[in-house]
Write an enzyme that holds these catalytic residues in place. Structure first.
Site, PDB file in Angstrom:
ATOM      1  N   LEU A  67       0.852  -1.183   0.000  1.00  0.00           N
ATOM      2  CA  LEU A  67       0.000   0.000   0.000  1.00  0.00           C
ATOM      3  C   LEU A  67       0.888   1.233   0.000  1.00  0.00           C
ATOM      4  CD1 LEU A  67      -2.680  -0.902   2.731  1.00  0.00           C
ATOM      5  CD2 LEU A  67      -2.699  -1.433   0.279  1.00  0.00           C
ATOM      6  N   ASP A  68       0.457   2.267  -0.717  1.00  0.00           N
ATOM      7  CA  ASP A  68       1.188   3.533  -0.700  1.00  0.00           C
ATOM      8  C   ASP A  68       1.182   4.121   0.710  1.00  0.00           C
ATOM      9  OD1 ASP A  68       1.502   3.264  -3.435  1.00  0.00           O
ATOM     10  OD2 ASP A  68      -0.248   4.509  -3.902  1.00  0.00           O
ATOM     11  N   GLU A  69       2.142   4.995   0.978  1.00  0.00           N
ATOM     12  CA  GLU A  69       2.265   5.603   2.309  1.00  0.00           C
ATOM     13  C   GLU A  69       0.957   6.229   2.812  1.00  0.00           C
ATOM     14  OE1 GLU A  69       4.594   9.323   4.483  1.00  0.00           O
ATOM     15  OE2 GLU A  69       5.212   8.678   2.483  1.00  0.00           O
ATOM     16  N   VAL A  71      -2.117   5.505   2.087  1.00  0.00           N
ATOM     17  CA  VAL A  71      -3.254   4.581   2.026  1.00  0.00           C
ATOM     18  C   VAL A  71      -3.301   3.758   3.309  1.00  0.00           C
ATOM     19  CG1 VAL A  71      -4.280   2.649   0.750  1.00  0.00           C
ATOM     20  CG2 VAL A  71      -3.097   4.480  -0.479  1.00  0.00           C
ATOM     21  N   ARG A 152      -5.317   5.297  -7.687  1.00  0.00           N
ATOM     22  CA  ARG A 152      -5.242   6.754  -7.602  1.00  0.00           C
ATOM     23  C   ARG A 152      -5.217   7.383  -8.993  1.00  0.00           C
ATOM     24  NH1 ARG A 152      -0.244   7.466  -3.586  1.00  0.00           N
ATOM     25  NH2 ARG A 152      -0.833   9.694  -3.699  1.00  0.00           N
TER      26      ARG A 152
END
Length: 260
Positions: A67-69, A71, A152
């Protein structure tokens, strides 16, 4: 409460399901870039897990998806090399190969995305995502591929509505919400190891900012309201998607939305 607490929500002999708060990174970043924007050490998911859960020493942990930072939500962490390889095989090849892994997200949008089917499959280059609009500002998404920033990018370019607070893709800031939190949450994970299949709903992490951002759709414990939970459990597109909308933007052959 520990700012970087990583609770283990569920244990299986092959994996854990953990709940990631915003700000944690799933892989070590480039330190020169990191320290340009932060004055603290990068909080890396597996490092935090090892410190917070030392009784599980000796296991070989791997994050098989990331997961992105900004998220939040569920991450499956494999507990041994074989499980990591089997989950990775499924993500790479699809179908029933390896250990199949299902990943469903919910995204908050600032406004309704008009002019698109209520559900369908987005194909944008090599990025494929199934979706269903649950409310005017809430979308359920299931990854068929897992490219960098996939959801995104698709919300911004296909829906024309960036994820709430996602300024990287043109989203407006939300008053009172920290910059490194966006309205995208890993809310459902399904994992099958051999004949054993299990599903997990992941609540919103218990932080003030996350609860404020998702307040409309969660209860006091951070769990999603029953209607959203049902959609997360039951989501499936029709087997035949006979209609297609082609958008001209996006490059790499444009963007297609397939729907019934």
């Amino acid at each position: 409460m520990n700012r970087w607490a990583v609770p283990i929500l569920h244990e299986h002999k092959h994996y854990y399901i953990v709940n990631k708060v915003h700000g944690i990174v799933c892989q070590p970043p480039d330190l020169r870039t990191w320290y340009k924007y932060h004055d603290y050490e990068p909080p890396v998911l597996l490092d935090l897990l090892r410190k917070q859960h030392p009784n599980f020493g000796g296991e070989v942990w791997r994050t098989v998806h990331r997961l992105d930072e900004p998220v939040t939500g569920g991450v499956l962490v494999s507990r041994n090399k074989r499980a990591a390889a089997m989950f990775s095989r499924s993500l790479a090849l699809g179908g029933n190969r390896g250990f199949p892994l299902t990943r469903r997200y919910v995204a908050l949008l600032a406004r309704e995305a008009k002019g698109l089917p209520s559900e369908g499959r987005i194909t944008m280059g090599d990025m494929i995502t199934d979706y269903k609009r649950l409310e005017n500002d809430l979308v359920l998404l299931q990854l068929q591929t897992g490219r960098k920033h996939q959801i995104r990018k698709q919300m911004a370019q296909v829906f024309g509505q960036p994820v709430v607070n996602d300024k990287m893709y043109g989203g407006d800031s939300v008053d009172g919400i920290v910059d490194n939190l966006i309205g995208l949450h890993s809310a459902f994970i399904g994992a099958q190891c051999g004949l054993q299949a299990r599903t997990y709903l992941i609540p919103i992490p218990r932080t003030q900012d996350a609860f404020k951002l998702w307040d409309k759709y969660i209860d006091e414990q951070g769990g999603f309201i029953p209607s959203v939970q049902k959609e997360l459990r039951d989501f499936s597109l029709p087997s035949k998607l006979e209609n297609t909308i082609t958008l001209l933007s996006g490059g790499q052959g444009g963007i297609q939305i397939s729907y019934k």
